[in-house]
Motif scaffolding. Structure first.
Motif, PDB file in Angstrom:
ATOM      1  N   ILE A  32       1.057  -1.201  -0.020  1.00  0.00           N
ATOM      2  CA  ILE A  32       0.032  -0.049  -0.028  1.00  0.00           C
ATOM      3  C   ILE A  32       0.857   1.112  -0.068  1.00  0.00           C
ATOM      4  O   ILE A  32       0.493   2.235  -0.689  1.00  0.00           O
ATOM      5  N   ILE A  33       1.895   1.273   0.940  1.00  0.00           N
ATOM      6  CA  ILE A  33       2.703   2.523   0.794  1.00  0.00           C
ATOM      7  C   ILE A  33       3.481   2.571  -0.293  1.00  0.00           C
ATOM      8  O   ILE A  33       3.769   3.804  -0.925  1.00  0.00           O
ATOM      9  N   SER A  34       3.986   1.420  -1.155  1.00  0.00           N
ATOM     10  CA  SER A  34       4.531   1.585  -2.501  1.00  0.00           C
ATOM     11  C   SER A  34       3.598   2.019  -3.470  1.00  0.00           C
ATOM     12  O   SER A  34       4.008   3.056  -4.203  1.00  0.00           O
ATOM     13  N   PHE A  35       2.475   1.757  -3.439  1.00  0.00           N
ATOM     14  CA  PHE A  35       1.405   2.403  -4.389  1.00  0.00           C
ATOM     15  C   PHE A  35       1.360   3.818  -4.279  1.00  0.00           C
ATOM     16  O   PHE A  35       1.239   4.615  -5.263  1.00  0.00           O
ATOM     17  N   ALA A  36       1.127   4.302  -3.206  1.00  0.00           N
ATOM     18  CA  ALA A  36       0.769   5.525  -2.736  1.00  0.00           C
ATOM     19  C   ALA A  36       1.918   6.353  -3.240  1.00  0.00           C
ATOM     20  O   ALA A  36       1.843   7.531  -3.507  1.00  0.00           O
ATOM     21  N   GLN A  37       3.176   5.910  -2.758  1.00  0.00           N
ATOM     22  CA  GLN A  37       4.278   6.732  -3.231  1.00  0.00           C
ATOM     23  C   GLN A  37       4.660   6.639  -4.778  1.00  0.00           C
ATOM     24  O   GLN A  37       5.401   7.606  -5.529  1.00  0.00           O
ATOM     25  N   LEU A  38       4.341   5.691  -5.541  1.00  0.00           N
ATOM     26  CA  LEU A  38       4.628   5.482  -6.969  1.00  0.00           C
ATOM     27  C   LEU A  38       3.634   6.004  -7.985  1.00  0.00           C
ATOM     28  O   LEU A  38       3.785   6.473  -9.237  1.00  0.00           O
ATOM     29  N   VAL A  39       2.458   6.053  -7.607  1.00  0.00           N
ATOM     30  CA  VAL A  39       1.189   6.159  -8.476  1.00  0.00           C
ATOM     31  C   VAL A  39       1.266   7.686  -9.285  1.00  0.00           C
ATOM     32  O   VAL A  39       0.934   7.619 -10.247  1.00  0.00           O
ATOM     33  N   GLU A  40       1.783   8.658  -8.481  1.00  0.00           N
ATOM     34  CA  GLU A  40       1.942   9.915  -9.061  1.00  0.00           C
ATOM     35  C   GLU A  40       3.256  10.116  -9.889  1.00  0.00           C
ATOM     36  O   GLU A  40       3.384  10.802 -10.964  1.00  0.00           O
ATOM     37  N   ARG A  41       4.315   9.452  -9.162  1.00  0.00           N
ATOM     38  CA  ARG A  41       5.769   9.700  -9.772  1.00  0.00           C
ATOM     39  C   ARG A  41       6.059   8.863 -10.684  1.00  0.00           C
ATOM     40  O   ARG A  41       6.685   9.210 -11.741  1.00  0.00           O
ATOM     41  N   ALA A  42       5.694   7.474 -10.733  1.00  0.00           N
ATOM     42  CA  ALA A  42       5.961   6.484 -11.705  1.00  0.00           C
ATOM     43  C   ALA A  42       4.801   5.995 -12.578  1.00  0.00           C
ATOM     44  O   ALA A  42       5.083   5.434 -13.758  1.00  0.00           O
ATOM     45  N   GLY A  43       3.736   6.490 -12.304  1.00  0.00           N
ATOM     46  CA  GLY A  43       2.425   6.068 -12.916  1.00  0.00           C
ATOM     47  C   GLY A  43       1.692   4.825 -12.594  1.00  0.00           C
ATOM     48  O   GLY A  43       2.188   4.328 -11.515  1.00  0.00           O
ATOM     49  N   MET A  44       0.396   4.745 -13.180  1.00  0.00           N
ATOM     50  CA  MET A  44      -0.461   3.579 -12.741  1.00  0.00           C
ATOM     51  C   MET A  44       0.016   2.014 -12.866  1.00  0.00           C
ATOM     52  O   MET A  44      -0.081   1.432 -11.986  1.00  0.00           O
ATOM     53  N   VAL A  45       0.758   1.973 -13.877  1.00  0.00           N
ATOM     54  CA  VAL A  45       1.206   0.327 -14.050  1.00  0.00           C
ATOM     55  C   VAL A  45       2.247   0.168 -13.169  1.00  0.00           C
ATOM     56  O   VAL A  45       2.324  -0.960 -12.564  1.00  0.00           O
ATOM     57  N   PRO A  46       3.340   0.888 -12.852  1.00  0.00           N
ATOM     58  CA  PRO A  46       4.257   0.531 -11.947  1.00  0.00           C
ATOM     59  C   PRO A  46       3.723   0.421 -10.488  1.00  0.00           C
ATOM     60  O   PRO A  46       4.261  -0.297  -9.621  1.00  0.00           O
ATOM     61  N   ALA A  47       2.781   1.390 -10.102  1.00  0.00           N
ATOM     62  CA  ALA A  47       2.409   1.398  -8.905  1.00  0.00           C
ATOM     63  C   ALA A  47       1.402   0.128  -8.528  1.00  0.00           C
ATOM     64  O   ALA A  47       1.480  -0.372  -7.401  1.00  0.00           O
ATOM     65  N   VAL A  48       0.613  -0.237  -9.681  1.00  0.00           N
ATOM     66  CA  VAL A  48      -0.448  -1.244  -8.978  1.00  0.00           C
ATOM     67  C   VAL A  48       0.559  -2.898  -9.465  1.00  0.00           C
ATOM     68  O   VAL A  48       0.267  -3.568  -8.504  1.00  0.00           O
ATOM     69  N   PHE A  49       1.511  -2.681 -10.263  1.00  0.00           N
ATOM     70  CA  PHE A  49       2.333  -3.978 -10.074  1.00  0.00           C
ATOM     71  C   PHE A  49       3.152  -4.090  -8.838  1.00  0.00           C
ATOM     72  O   PHE A  49       3.066  -5.218  -8.213  1.00  0.00           O
ATOM     73  N   SER A  50       3.588  -2.872  -8.324  1.00  0.00           N
ATOM     74  CA  SER A  50       4.339  -3.159  -7.050  1.00  0.00           C
ATOM     75  C   SER A  50       3.505  -3.351  -5.733  1.00  0.00           C
ATOM     76  O   SER A  50       3.595  -4.188  -5.162  1.00  0.00           O
ATOM     77  N   LEU A  51       2.182  -2.748  -5.815  1.00  0.00           N
ATOM     78  CA  LEU A  51       1.175  -3.102  -5.038  1.00  0.00           C
ATOM     79  C   LEU A  51       0.971  -4.642  -4.993  1.00  0.00           C
ATOM     80  O   LEU A  51       0.856  -5.283  -3.975  1.00  0.00           O
ATOM     81  N   VAL A  52       0.778  -5.253  -6.194  1.00  0.00           N
ATOM     82  CA  VAL A  52       0.421  -6.654  -6.444  1.00  0.00           C
ATOM     83  C   VAL A  52       1.475  -7.643  -5.825  1.00  0.00           C
ATOM     84  O   VAL A  52       1.333  -8.767  -5.059  1.00  0.00           O
ATOM     85  N   VAL A  53       2.627  -7.205  -6.365  1.00  0.00           N
ATOM     86  CA  VAL A  53       3.896  -8.005  -6.239  1.00  0.00           C
ATOM     87  C   VAL A  53       3.997  -8.184  -4.551  1.00  0.00           C
ATOM     88  O   VAL A  53       4.331  -9.080  -3.991  1.00  0.00           O
TER      89      VAL A  53
END
Length: 164
Positions: A101-122
């Motif tokens: 959850i923390i990684s998604f919150a940190q990545l969604v605006e900086r890296a985009g939706m795909v990397p954020a969701v990918f990190s959340l799931v993994v």
């Protein structure tokens, strides 16, 4: 005249309880649900409620807050009535889900939706020991694609799919 020497039958007694321990963690979570629900409902009353036909901005949060509070009360009652012993606290799933959850919150605006969701799931999947790496990868790819289609394309949320 008959003489019966048998002892009178006595109803079986309940086994003596050995001091039942309440699951404090579950009770605290249930109380937290109740308090958060009441807080949301209280904040929602500060907005215009409207009615069922013309809902105001506070109507939906009020209903959700009251439902959450009711679920919290039901959980408190269930935990108190339960005879089950408290389950063991497993730290790995808790930590990995939190990191996801923390990684998604940190990545969604900086890296985009795909990397954020990918990190959340993994990261979340790593909390479970039985999942295979190929299955985790497949789930992450599918969830990333569904997230882009649903949130970016269908709903028009202003987030990029990849870093720009």
């Amino acid at each position: 005249m008959s003489t019966d020497t048998r002892a009178p039958e006595v109803a079986p007694s309940r086994p003596a309880s050995k001091g039942r321990r309440l699951n404090r963690g579950e009770i605290l979570v249930a109380i937290a649900f109740t308090l958060v629900g009441l807080a949301v409902a209280g904040i929602a009353t500060g907005y215009q409620l409207g009615d069922l036909r013309r809902m105001g901005p506070g109507y939906f949060p009020l209903i959700l807050g009251l439902m959450l509070a009711a679920i919290g009360v039901a959980l408190v009652i269930e935990v108190i009535r339960s005879d089950n012993p408290p389950p063991p606290l497993l730290m790995r799933p808790f930590m990995m889900l939190s990191l996801g959850i923390i990684s998604f919150a940190q990545l969604v605006e900086r890296a985009g939706m795909v990397p954020a969701v990918f990190s959340l799931v993994v990261l979340s999947a790593l909390g479970e020991r039985t999942l295979r790496p190929l299955a985790i990868l497949a789930i992450a790819v599918v969830m990333s694609a569904v997230s882009v289609m649903l949130f970016i394309q269908a709903l028009g949320i202003p987030v990029s799919a990849f870093p720009e």
